[in-house]
Design an enzyme around this catalytic site. Sequence first.
Site, PDB file in Angstrom:
ATOM      1  CD  GLU A 274      87.705  53.468  47.018  1.00 14.90           C
ATOM      2  OE1 GLU A 274      88.821  53.664  46.567  1.00 14.90           O
ATOM      3  OE2 GLU A 274      87.025  52.576  46.306  1.00 14.90           O
ATOM      4  N   GLY A 276      92.726  56.534  52.941  1.00 11.91           N
ATOM      5  CA  GLY A 276      94.016  55.594  53.539  1.00 11.91           C
ATOM      6  C   GLY A 276      94.686  56.555  54.447  1.00 11.91           C
ATOM      7  NE  ARG A 313     104.709  57.975  51.871  1.00  9.32           N
ATOM      8  CZ  ARG A 313     104.781  59.468  52.219  1.00  9.32           C
ATOM      9  NH1 ARG A 313     105.493  59.817  52.978  1.00  9.32           N
ATOM     10  NH2 ARG A 313     104.271  59.908  51.081  1.00  9.32           N
ATOM     11  CE1 TYR A 317     105.789  56.585  45.705  1.00 10.06           C
ATOM     12  CE2 TYR A 317     105.937  56.557  48.162  1.00 10.06           C
ATOM     13  CZ  TYR A 317     105.415  55.924  46.820  1.00 10.06           C
ATOM     14  OH  TYR A 317     104.603  54.788  46.751  1.00 10.06           O
ATOM     15  CB  CYS A 345     124.643  47.749  50.407  1.00  7.82           C
ATOM     16  SG  CYS A 345     125.230  46.933  51.896  1.00  7.82           S
ATOM     17  CD  GLU A 346     119.625  50.228  46.661  1.00  7.09           C
ATOM     18  OE1 GLU A 346     119.289  51.204  46.222  1.00  7.09           O
ATOM     19  OE2 GLU A 346     119.263  49.027  46.511  1.00  7.09           O
ATOM     20  CE1 TYR A 374      99.059  53.558  50.766  1.00  2.00           C
ATOM     21  CE2 TYR A 374      99.001  55.821  51.686  1.00  2.00           C
ATOM     22  CZ  TYR A 374      98.490  54.706  51.060  1.00  2.00           C
ATOM     23  OH  TYR A 374      97.316  54.714  50.478  1.00  2.00           O
TER      24      TYR A 374
HETATM   25  N1  LLP Z   1      91.615  54.137  46.617  1.00  2.00           N
HETATM   26  C1  LLP Z   1      92.426  53.664  45.707  1.00  2.00           C
HETATM   27  C2  LLP Z   1      91.654  53.348  44.360  1.00  2.00           C
HETATM   28  C3  LLP Z   1      93.740  53.814  45.778  1.00  2.00           C
HETATM   29  O1  LLP Z   1      94.501  53.588  44.732  1.00  2.00           O
HETATM   30  C4  LLP Z   1      94.154  54.633  46.839  1.00  2.00           C
HETATM   31  C5  LLP Z   1      95.564  54.757  47.062  1.00  2.00           C
HETATM   32  C6  LLP Z   1      93.346  54.834  47.743  1.00  2.00           C
HETATM   33  C7  LLP Z   1      92.088  54.669  47.642  1.00  2.00           C
HETATM   34  C8  LLP Z   1      93.806  55.283  49.126  1.00  2.00           C
HETATM   35  O2  LLP Z   1      94.518  56.683  48.751  1.00  2.00           O
HETATM   36  P1  LLP Z   1      94.683  57.674  50.172  1.00  2.00           P
HETATM   37  O3  LLP Z   1      93.756  58.064  50.814  1.00  2.00           O
HETATM   38  O4  LLP Z   1      95.662  56.965  51.064  1.00  2.00           O
HETATM   39  O5  LLP Z   1      95.834  58.647  49.614  1.00  2.00           O
HETATM   40  N2  LLP Z   1     102.559  54.333  48.683  1.00  2.00           N
HETATM   41  C9  LLP Z   1     102.041  55.773  48.257  1.00  2.00           C
HETATM   42  C10 LLP Z   1     100.499  56.067  48.268  1.00  2.00           C
HETATM   43  C11 LLP Z   1      99.860  55.176  47.058  1.00  2.00           C
HETATM   44  C12 LLP Z   1      98.358  55.296  47.133  1.00  2.00           C
HETATM   45  C13 LLP Z   1      97.995  54.463  45.952  1.00  2.00           C
HETATM   46  N3  LLP Z   1      96.515  54.464  46.101  1.00  2.00           N
HETATM   47  C14 LLP Z   1     102.849  56.800  49.382  1.00  2.00           C
HETATM   48  O6  LLP Z   1     103.469  56.290  50.259  1.00  2.00           O
HETATM   49  O7  LLP Z   1     102.734  57.880  49.362  1.00  2.00           O
END
Ligand code: LLP
Length: 425
Positions: A274, A276, A313, A317, A345-346, A374
């Site tokens: 999975e 992303g 981000r 983070y 305004c932050e 993201y």
């Molecule tokens: N599978 C599950 C169950 C997940 O919870 C996630 C991400 C992924 C796959 C994909 O993960 P990746 O390959 O993208 O690392 N908003 C945050 C990242 C949150 C990720 C949440 N879950 C950021 O901008 O760093």
Amino acid sequence: MSAFSFRDGVLFAEDVAVPEITDAVGSPVYIYASAEMVSRYHAFHDALKGLDSTVFYAVKANPNLGVIATFAAEGAGADVVSVGEMKRALAAGVSADKIVFAGVGKTREELADAIDAGILQINVESEWELTALSEVAASKGAVADVAFRVNPDVDPKTHAKITTGKKENKFGVPIERAPALFEQAKALAGINARSLSVHIGSQLGSLPPFRAAYTRLRDMALELRTAGFVVDHLDLGGGLGVVYWDDDPEPSLTEYAAIVRETVGDLDCRLGFEPGRWMVADAGILVTRVIHDKPGKGRRFVVIDGAMNDLIRPTLYEAWQKIEPVVATNDPIHEDPADIVGPICESGDYLGKGRALPVMEEGSLLAIRSAGAYGAAMSSTYNSRLLVPEVLVKGDSYAVVRPRQTYEELLGLDRIPDWVARQGD
Ligand code: LLP
């Protein structure tokens, strides 16, 4: 070919000059390079050659229909975490039998929608969800294919807010409880449980945590088989990190694939992945325009038309993303490093801090790199700012895959109740 490169000092997205896009679409704007996405999908898939594997693109990283469709056209499946994401995947052309549904808080309504859509697999994260899914499936005379998301209590060594595989995180069931869940599932109607899933976190910069998690998954799969259960599918999650900062360690895809082979490659399981961020981060930039370069006391602020609502981000983070002028200049770097800030305004509204930049002229463009993941996905209309448009480039052409929101659309979402007296009535 790199997704974004300078030609005669001007940043190009594939073969399109970035200023050509901003002239037509305005700023801020997200620009995505489809060739980078396509090549990353194939690189990921090819790295796992020889294994029975499917790449389920994690839609949450970038849910634009044009982006999902780009992956779907190459054969990717989709990992979704809400019915909204499921609908996006289906609308973008991902077939239902290539969709997996994860998430810690699925409602009965969402479970029913997933069953009705006939998706490949639901990743169950609790005993409650298992019972609820059984009731929902049985009431429809359906059987849901289920993976149990286990929490292996492995530290992924990433930011605390995107760590998901430690015991203090809300995700999955403690891995030791998997046998009890399989036992429970055996007695339940509407459930076909043959799979385990794991996802320990996002933006993993080193690979040993993957090895630790996958080894635990392997051990559990073998234990379950010894106990007489069928386990013929493993979902290995996402999380492979990208390089935001040039000094970041670059996790190697080849080494990642080797870890997969060494840990679970001989189990004769269908494997799901999975990813992303890894698929889209470097395929995107956020382009913003300088409003003015504001001197401060011992510092300066480059105020831009992009803000934390467009890319959260850095604020959320403390993420570092590269920021560079779209048109290179020979002007000297200003002695005061610049904070790149938005109009919100932050004081938390910044996209970069302490950056070395020349004096930035009003109207000049800045590109924030690695913004394909993201970025738009987490944007909001805070301060009643319009959602930023998204543009997908392919070679020397581009398409607006999400137009800029209009004020009519933004205000049209709200209603004023009849009982409120209006001024002038
Ligand atoms: N599978 C599950 C169950 C997940 O919870 C996630 C991400 C992924 C796959 C994909 O993960 P990746 O390959 O993208 O690392 N908003 C945050 C990242 C949150 C990720 C949440 N879950 C950021 O901008 O760093």
